[in-house]
Motif scaffolding. Sequence first.
Motif, PDB file in Angstrom:
ATOM      1  N   GLY A   1      51.631  92.298  23.697  1.00  0.00           N
ATOM      2  CA  GLY A   1      52.064  91.324  23.449  1.00  0.00           C
ATOM      3  C   GLY A   1      53.170  90.819  25.035  1.00  0.00           C
ATOM      4  N   CYS A   2      54.449  89.765  24.568  1.00  0.00           N
ATOM      5  CA  CYS A   2      55.003  89.409  26.020  1.00  0.00           C
ATOM      6  C   CYS A   2      55.718  90.174  26.524  1.00  0.00           C
ATOM      7  CB  CYS A   2      55.945  87.444  25.298  1.00  0.00           C
ATOM      8  SG  CYS A   2      56.948  88.101  24.966  1.00  0.00           S
ATOM      9  N   SER A   3      56.921  91.080  26.015  1.00  0.00           N
ATOM     10  CA  SER A   3      57.611  91.664  27.024  1.00  0.00           C
ATOM     11  C   SER A   3      59.225  91.323  26.652  1.00  0.00           C
ATOM     12  CB  SER A   3      57.664  92.465  28.593  1.00  0.00           C
ATOM     13  OG  SER A   3      57.849  90.968  29.284  1.00  0.00           O
ATOM     14  N   GLY A   4      58.306  90.271  25.587  1.00  0.00           N
ATOM     15  CA  GLY A   4      60.110  89.757  25.331  1.00  0.00           C
ATOM     16  C   GLY A   4      60.831  90.435  23.706  1.00  0.00           C
ATOM     17  N   CYS A   5      60.150  91.621  23.299  1.00  0.00           N
ATOM     18  CA  CYS A   5      60.834  92.265  22.538  1.00  0.00           C
ATOM     19  C   CYS A   5      61.683  93.950  23.409  1.00  0.00           C
ATOM     20  CB  CYS A   5      59.775  93.219  21.520  1.00  0.00           C
ATOM     21  SG  CYS A   5      59.320  92.634  20.291  1.00  0.00           S
TER      22      CYS A   5
ATOM     23  N   GLU B   1      55.893  97.447  21.223  1.00  0.00           N
ATOM     24  CA  GLU B   1      55.314  96.550  20.834  1.00  0.00           C
ATOM     25  C   GLU B   1      54.639  95.340  21.111  1.00  0.00           C
ATOM     26  OE1 GLU B   1      58.051  94.158  23.993  1.00  0.00           O
ATOM     27  OE2 GLU B   1      56.084  92.870  24.236  1.00  0.00           O
TER      28      GLU B   1
ATOM     29  N   GLY C   1      58.799  94.347  17.029  1.00  0.00           N
ATOM     30  CA  GLY C   1      58.773  93.140  17.324  1.00  0.00           C
ATOM     31  C   GLY C   1      57.717  92.114  15.748  1.00  0.00           C
ATOM     32  N   ASP C   2      57.547  91.189  15.739  1.00  0.00           N
ATOM     33  CA  ASP C   2      56.193  90.337  15.389  1.00  0.00           C
ATOM     34  C   ASP C   2      54.647  90.489  15.305  1.00  0.00           C
ATOM     35  OD1 ASP C   2      58.290  89.448  13.081  1.00  0.00           O
ATOM     36  OD2 ASP C   2      58.867  87.624  14.140  1.00  0.00           O
ATOM     37  N   CYS C   3      54.998  90.764  17.247  1.00  0.00           N
ATOM     38  CA  CYS C   3      53.074  90.557  17.374  1.00  0.00           C
ATOM     39  C   CYS C   3      52.653  92.069  16.610  1.00  0.00           C
ATOM     40  CB  CYS C   3      53.256  90.456  18.788  1.00  0.00           C
ATOM     41  SG  CYS C   3      53.615  89.362  19.163  1.00  0.00           S
TER      42      CYS C   3
ATOM     43  N   ASN D   1      51.033  87.786  15.493  1.00  0.00           N
ATOM     44  CA  ASN D   1      52.131  86.536  15.647  1.00  0.00           C
ATOM     45  C   ASN D   1      51.898  86.117  16.737  1.00  0.00           C
ATOM     46  OD1 ASN D   1      54.506  85.867  15.492  1.00  0.00           O
ATOM     47  ND2 ASN D   1      55.639  86.685  17.148  1.00  0.00           N
ATOM     48  N   VAL D   2      52.196  85.771  17.666  1.00  0.00           N
ATOM     49  CA  VAL D   2      50.951  85.027  19.381  1.00  0.00           C
ATOM     50  C   VAL D   2      50.573  85.638  19.235  1.00  0.00           C
ATOM     51  CG1 VAL D   2      51.629  83.881  20.708  1.00  0.00           C
ATOM     52  CG2 VAL D   2      54.083  83.848  19.645  1.00  0.00           C
TER      53      VAL D   2
ATOM     54  N   GLY E   1      61.073  89.907  13.887  1.00  0.00           N
ATOM     55  CA  GLY E   1      61.549  89.382  14.943  1.00  0.00           C
ATOM     56  C   GLY E   1      61.262  89.023  16.325  1.00  0.00           C
ATOM     57  N   CYS E   2      60.869  88.124  16.543  1.00  0.00           N
ATOM     58  CA  CYS E   2      60.100  87.719  17.575  1.00  0.00           C
ATOM     59  C   CYS E   2      61.111  86.860  18.587  1.00  0.00           C
ATOM     60  CB  CYS E   2      59.145  86.476  17.415  1.00  0.00           C
ATOM     61  SG  CYS E   2      58.485  85.688  18.448  1.00  0.00           S
ATOM     62  N   PRO E   3      62.173  86.968  19.250  1.00  0.00           N
ATOM     63  CA  PRO E   3      61.803  89.492  19.163  1.00  0.00           C
ATOM     64  C   PRO E   3      62.745  89.103  18.164  1.00  0.00           C
ATOM     65  CG  PRO E   3      63.418  88.484  21.062  1.00  0.00           C
ATOM     66  CD  PRO E   3      62.886  86.716  20.500  1.00  0.00           C
TER      67      PRO E   3
HETATM   68  S1  SF4 Z   1      57.215  89.685  19.044  1.00  0.00           S
HETATM   69 FE1  SF4 Z   1      57.302  88.269  20.506  1.00  0.00          FE
HETATM   70  S2  SF4 Z   1      58.940  88.209  22.006  1.00  0.00           S
HETATM   71 FE2  SF4 Z   1      57.731  90.252  20.849  1.00  0.00          FE
HETATM   72  S3  SF4 Z   1      55.724  90.401  22.477  1.00  0.00           S
HETATM   73 FE3  SF4 Z   1      55.456  89.220  20.273  1.00  0.00          FE
HETATM   74  S4  SF4 Z   1      56.200  86.829  21.012  1.00  0.00           S
HETATM   75 FE4  SF4 Z   1      57.216  88.068  22.766  1.00  0.00          FE
END
Ligand code: SF4
Length: 179
Positions: free
Chosen positions: A13-17, A57, A83-85, A90-91, A147-149
């Motif tokens: 993940g990107c840490s955004g969550c 996450e 979170g969506d990942c 997700n991403v 959710g993202c996030p």
């Molecule tokens: S769900 Fe969105 S905010 Fe959370 S880790 Fe994935 S890309 Fe990042």
Amino acid sequence: MKKKTIGTVWLAGCSGCHMSLLDIDERMLEVLKLADIVKSPIVDGKEFPEVDIALVEGAVGSEEHLDEILHIRAKAKIVVSFGDCAVSGNVSSMRNYLKTQEVLARSYEEAESNDSKQIPNAAEILSLSHRVHPLHEVVDIDYYIPGCPPSADTIFYVLNELLNDRVPDLAVIGGPKHG
Ligand code: SF4
């Protein structure tokens, strides 16, 4: 009511969550009245301990992630796909359309931001799996926060329900909200 324990972690993940978790702001004090956060990448790097609630996450994208989510599932009474990942890939799962070597070449040899233009030794980077998996494909999941996030409101709602021994129902707050 006995205080509960919470652990949080991010995998692919990107840490955004986790940034959205911090956005619950002063409501964190309400969480901390009911629980201790005993493990989090925001706080420390120790091994994931036994907890009542694990917020996870990110997706599972490497052998290391697989080991970690299996360990967490064994240690946590409740595992929340955060979170969506985590929920759908997700991403993080966009690389499923590419070969692993192509991903490494793009990330390390071609990326403008990498001055060395070299793929690091295998020991220096994660052992990427051929395919990225959402958490539920690997372990049983108790609850989902999409959710993202996810929005801070959604995160706080779910945490508050779980900490009060209630079953969160996102329909009650009008469905999941994005941050
Ligand atoms: S769900 Fe969105 S905010 Fe959370 S880790 Fe994935 S890309 Fe990042």
